[in-house]
Each structure stands twice: as C-alpha cells, then as structure tokens.
Design a protein around this motif. Structure first.
Motif, PDB file in Angstrom:
ATOM      1  N   GLN A   1       0.637  -1.217  -0.006  1.00  0.00           N
ATOM      2  CA  GLN A   1       0.061  -0.128  -0.167  1.00  0.00           C
ATOM      3  C   GLN A   1       0.806   1.258  -0.055  1.00  0.00           C
ATOM      4  OE1 GLN A   1      -3.390  -0.102   2.581  1.00  0.00           O
ATOM      5  NE2 GLN A   1      -2.879  -2.255   2.852  1.00  0.00           N
TER       6      GLN A   1
ATOM      7  N   GLY B   1       3.594   3.948  -3.489  1.00  0.00           N
ATOM      8  CA  GLY B   1       2.147   3.380  -3.398  1.00  0.00           C
ATOM      9  C   GLY B   1       1.026   4.250  -4.231  1.00  0.00           C
TER      10      GLY B   1
ATOM     11  N   THR C   1      -1.746   5.135  -3.350  1.00  0.00           N
ATOM     12  CA  THR C   1      -2.728   5.804  -2.551  1.00  0.00           C
ATOM     13  C   THR C   1      -1.802   7.014  -1.793  1.00  0.00           C
ATOM     14  OG1 THR C   1      -2.451   4.339  -0.655  1.00  0.00           O
ATOM     15  CG2 THR C   1      -4.232   4.172  -2.306  1.00  0.00           C
TER      16      THR C   1
END
Length: 122
Positions: free
Chosen positions: A1, A26, A28
């Motif tokens: 992530q 990542g 996000t």
C-alpha cells in the motif's frame, strides 16, 4: 500500500543543519498526510511535525517551532529541514503516513519508515 524510506541523517555539530528525506511509494500516497516523529534511547516516540496531503497545512511540536520545516513535493517525497540543531534533538527520526481525513494522532499513522539516526554533538 505505502512504503516509506528515510534518509539524510548523520552527525552534526550543535547549531548546524540537516535535511531529512522520506521517499514514499504506493498508489494511495497522495491521499495521505505525512508526519515526522523521533525517538531517543529510553524515551517514548515524540511528535515532531506533520503536513497535510496538499502541503498547505503544517503543524509543529513546540520544541522545534522556528527551527524545523516540513515540506513535500510532487515526487512523493517529504522533507524535514532542521536548522539550529541542539543536542536534545538527537534521536532516530521516522517518517509516517496517515489518511488525510484522520486527526493528527499517533494511532492514525498506519505506515512507518525504518528510521534515520540524527546525532547532534556539542
């Protein structure tokens, strides 16, 4: 992530400067606020500074106000410019990420780097 890697620590004399970097990866990452923390031997983790997802809002611990500056760029990097360093700033410094919608509290920081050592000599 989200993966975080700190760099830039080292040994510096009192009154000197260092610039810490935190490289993030990542998909996000852009939606996260970032923070810097530090921990000295035998002491608990201490908040240093935070910056929101856009870089428009920052907040600092009283102990570093006027000396440290947190910033971020569009290349997934977060920085901590440290000026006027003091021996009491000696610690392992960590960068961390939290969802931007969450308060600036330790419990909301989900991702942490491995830390980088900062040593300030007198």
């Amino acid at each position: 992530q989200v993966q975080l890697v700190e760099s830039g620590g080292g040994l510096v004399q009192a009154g000197g400067s260092l610039r810490l970097s935190c490289a993030a990866s990542g998909r996000t990452f852009s939606s996260y606020a970032m923070g810097w923390f530090r921990q000295a031997p035998g002491k608990e983790r201490e908040f240093v500074a935070t910056i929101n997802w856009s870089g428009g809002n920052t907040y600092y611990a009283d102990s570093v106000k006027g000396r440290f500056t947190i910033s971020r760029d569009n290349a997934k990097n977060t920085y901590l410019q440290m000026n006027g360093l003091r021996p009491e700033d000696t610690a392992v410094y960590y960068c961390a990420a939290r969802p931007n919608s969450r308060p600036n509290s330790l419990i909301w920081y989900d991702y942490w780097g491995q830390g980088t050592q900062v040593t300030v000599s007198s």
